[in-house]
Design an enzyme around this catalytic site. Structure first.
Site, PDB file in Angstrom:
ATOM      1  N   GLU A 283       0.823  -1.213   0.000  1.00 21.12           N
ATOM      2  CA  GLU A 283       0.000   0.000   0.000  1.00 21.12           C
ATOM      3  C   GLU A 283       0.855   1.260   0.000  1.00 21.12           C
ATOM      4  O   GLU A 283       0.414   2.309  -0.453  1.00 21.12           O
ATOM      5  CB  GLU A 283      -0.945   0.017   1.213  1.00 21.12           C
ATOM      6  CG  GLU A 283      -2.199  -0.811   0.994  1.00 21.12           C
ATOM      7  CD  GLU A 283      -3.276  -0.569   2.039  1.00 21.12           C
ATOM      8  OE1 GLU A 283      -3.034   0.156   3.024  1.00 21.12           O
ATOM      9  OE2 GLU A 283      -4.371  -1.130   1.866  1.00 21.12           O
ATOM     10  N   HIS A 304       8.764 -26.461  -1.729  1.00 23.07           N
ATOM     11  CA  HIS A 304       8.153 -27.611  -2.406  1.00 23.07           C
ATOM     12  C   HIS A 304       6.901 -27.204  -3.173  1.00 23.07           C
ATOM     13  O   HIS A 304       6.111 -28.052  -3.573  1.00 23.07           O
ATOM     14  CB  HIS A 304       7.832 -28.700  -1.377  1.00 23.07           C
ATOM     15  CG  HIS A 304       9.068 -29.232  -0.723  1.00 23.07           C
ATOM     16  ND1 HIS A 304       9.656 -30.427  -1.072  1.00 23.07           N
ATOM     17  CD2 HIS A 304       9.882 -28.685   0.224  1.00 23.07           C
ATOM     18  CE1 HIS A 304      10.751 -30.606  -0.353  1.00 23.07           C
ATOM     19  NE2 HIS A 304      10.908 -29.556   0.444  1.00 23.07           N
ATOM     20  N   LYS A 416     -14.236  -0.234  -3.802  1.00 22.35           N
ATOM     21  CA  LYS A 416     -15.305   0.153  -2.867  1.00 22.35           C
ATOM     22  C   LYS A 416     -16.412   0.907  -3.594  1.00 22.35           C
ATOM     23  O   LYS A 416     -17.594   0.676  -3.362  1.00 22.35           O
ATOM     24  CB  LYS A 416     -14.747   1.052  -1.758  1.00 22.35           C
ATOM     25  CG  LYS A 416     -13.856   0.357  -0.774  1.00 22.35           C
ATOM     26  CD  LYS A 416     -13.514   1.318   0.359  1.00 22.35           C
ATOM     27  CE  LYS A 416     -12.385   0.794   1.204  1.00 22.35           C
ATOM     28  NZ  LYS A 416     -11.849   1.796   2.119  1.00 22.35           N
TER      29      LYS A 416
HETATM   30  O1  PA5 Z   1      -3.372   1.234   5.903  1.00 25.49           O
HETATM   31  C1  PA5 Z   1      -4.536   1.593   5.890  1.00 25.49           C
HETATM   32  O2  PA5 Z   1      -4.846   2.754   6.231  1.00 25.49           O
HETATM   33  C2  PA5 Z   1      -5.658   0.660   5.499  1.00 25.49           C
HETATM   34  O3  PA5 Z   1      -5.218  -0.565   5.080  1.00 25.49           O
HETATM   35  C3  PA5 Z   1      -6.610   0.469   6.656  1.00 25.49           C
HETATM   36  O4  PA5 Z   1      -5.896  -0.055   7.738  1.00 25.49           O
HETATM   37  C4  PA5 Z   1      -7.771  -0.466   6.321  1.00 25.49           C
HETATM   38  O5  PA5 Z   1      -8.374  -0.080   5.124  1.00 25.49           O
HETATM   39  C5  PA5 Z   1      -8.805  -0.445   7.436  1.00 25.49           C
HETATM   40  O6  PA5 Z   1      -9.273   0.857   7.639  1.00 25.49           O
HETATM   41  P1  PA5 Z   1     -10.058   1.272   8.933  1.00 25.49           P
HETATM   42  O7  PA5 Z   1      -9.205   1.044  10.097  1.00 25.49           O
HETATM   43  O8  PA5 Z   1     -10.399   2.702   8.749  1.00 25.49           O
HETATM   44  O9  PA5 Z   1     -11.303   0.400   8.988  1.00 25.49           O
END
Ligand code: PA5
Length: 440
Positions: A283, A304, A416
């Site tokens: 990310e 393996h 989303k």
């Molecule tokens: O790194 C990030 O910000 C995201 O991966 C969030 O952790 C994930 O989308 C979950 O979001 P939230 O904690 O707002 O539910």
């Protein structure tokens, strides 16, 4: 912690580090000052020394309450709101924690899927057991945890009544905003917050990671103390800085055409740590058509399965291996003559595993796969705290070396929008991506 680049050197230009010192100096200063892209999300850099100690005491006390009242703790969250806690729980205990926990509650992580099978199975499992729910969502609006929380809250209220259920619900979310914060305030749940300056995937050392871990009787102070010591070392600039070396080496390998990084470990307990690491780097770096693809493997298991590809497939892979210098358990081998394992007599399984690692390095390097090695002293809270900080800091440096914002994740919104449009969520009418597949 030691970082060793020896087995990647044949694949790196001579100036792999020196040519990046200016970029690293700049990246460091952006992390320090918060003046880089996404700089308002660099609160994690100094968190190990700036965290609120009173809040930590309250967290430890809350963990005790959870333990006393629950056979099972259901932790609801997705992405950064669960991966860190699960990774550290498994690494410091076992992937079989729930079979071995005895004087501690079983801990199940959910809210990270929309699978009705998975949710129904867990709902049924906890129905006859005393359980508490810890819901973690920084935004408080993410669909997966919201749906899971709806279902588990309903079950708690059915089982204990609405008033008593409140004592079994714990929430970690933004201090002020979001649907979860509003609900928690309205119902009077015990809450903790994730600082606004710390994004989900950098939040493992906040309450999001520490409360589930403390409920499992793991020591949050040790984790923070390891992270604090790593912070002092890694914020010190220079060629000897292992985070600088890691960021520079992976950046140079990427520029040399190695576009996939495999994080490998020879401990099954590390598997979920690989999931946390994938989110952290995936990310943070995978945007604007760039970034290493982060994947993880468990050795020797995956030798393996994926081993063939790693040895002889496309030559676009490098490996980063995490090794623990002191494995926890000794396992001496004493084969009998007819076992056909004479060559192992008198050896410990720890030694065998280490020879497997060494043999694999030689094979993979000969096959064109550079190998980076991070040696961490042992699987203890202190050293895992060091390792968490190491990867976070190296990730921040790496993102800035690429000229990217390592702290946003705009691409996550695309699915989303389509999902909400398909579900008819108000405000998402006409938001489907085009071209639309004909058979939807
Ligand atoms: O790194 C990030 O910000 C995201 O991966 C969030 O952790 C994930 O989308 C979950 O979001 P939230 O904690 O707002 O539910």
């Amino acid at each position: 912690m030691e970082f060793d680049v020896t087995h990647a050197l044949p694949f790196l230009p001579e100036n792999w580090l020196s040519s990046r010192l200016e970029g690293l100096t700049n990246a460091r200063s952006l992390l320090e000052t918060g003046r880089g892209l996404g700089g308002s999300f660099t609160g994690w850099v100094r968190f190990p020394e700036t965290y609120d100690r009173k809040e930590l005491e309250r967290l430890i006390q809350t963990a005790r309450i959870i333990r006393e009242q629950s056979q099972v703790l259901v932790v609801i969250g997705i992405g950064g709101s669960y991966l860190g806690a699960r990774a550290v729980l498994e690494l410091l205990t076992s992937p079989n924690y729930n079979l071995l926990c005895r004087d501690r509650p079983q801990i199940f992580f959910t809210g990270n899927t929309l699978s009705s099978d998975a949710l129904s199975e867990l709902l049924e499992y906890v129905e006859d057991r005393s359980f508490s729910v810890l819901v973690i969502s920084k935004s408080g609006t993410t669909l997966e945890p919201s749906v899971a929380f709806l279902l588990f809250r309903q079950l708690l209220e059915k089982k204990y009544g609405r008033v008593k259920a409140r004592d079994r619900i714990f929430a970690i979310t933004d201090r002020h905003d979001g649907a979860l914060r509003a609900l928690a305030d309205q119902e009077g749940y015990a809450t903790f917050s994730i600082p606004p300056s710390i994004g989900g995937r950098y939040s493992v050392l906040t309450a999001a990671g520490l409360l589930p871990l403390a409920a499992a009787k793991l020591d949050p102070e040790e984790l923070l103390s390891g992270a604090a010591d790593a912070m002092v070392r890694l914020r010190t600039p220079g060629q000897d800085n292992p985070a600088w070396q890691y960021a520079a080496a992976r950046n140079a390998l990427y520029e040399g055409g190695k576009t996939i990084e495999l994080l490998a470990c020879y401990e099954p307990a590390f598997r979920c740590f690989g999931e946390w690491w994938k989110q952290l780097f995936g990310e943070s770096e995978g945007k604007e058509g760039r970034g290493l693809f982060p994947a993880s493997v468990e050795f020797t298991t995956d030798l393996h399965s994926l081993g063939q590809y790693i040895q002889e497939g496309e030559r676009d892979i490098f490996e980063t291996v995490v090794r623990f210098a002191i494995p926890a358990a000794s396992c001496p081998l004493d084969p009998k003559e007819d076992d056909q394992l004479d060559f192992l007599r008198g050896k410990d399984l720890r030694h065998v595993n280490e020879q497997a690692r060494k043999g694999t390095v030689l094979a993979h390097v000969a096959g064109g796969v550079p190998n980076l090695l991070l040696t961490v002293r042992e699987r203890s809270a202190y050293w895992v705290g060091q390792m968490l900080y190491f990867f976070e800091y190296a990730c921040g440096l790496s993102g800035y070396l690429l000229g990217l914002n390592p702290f946003n994740q705009p691409g996550v919104e695309a699915y989303k929008k389509n999902m909400f449009a398909l579900l008819g969520k108000p405000g998402y009418e006409g938001h489907l991506s085009t071209p639309q597949p004909p058979s939807l």
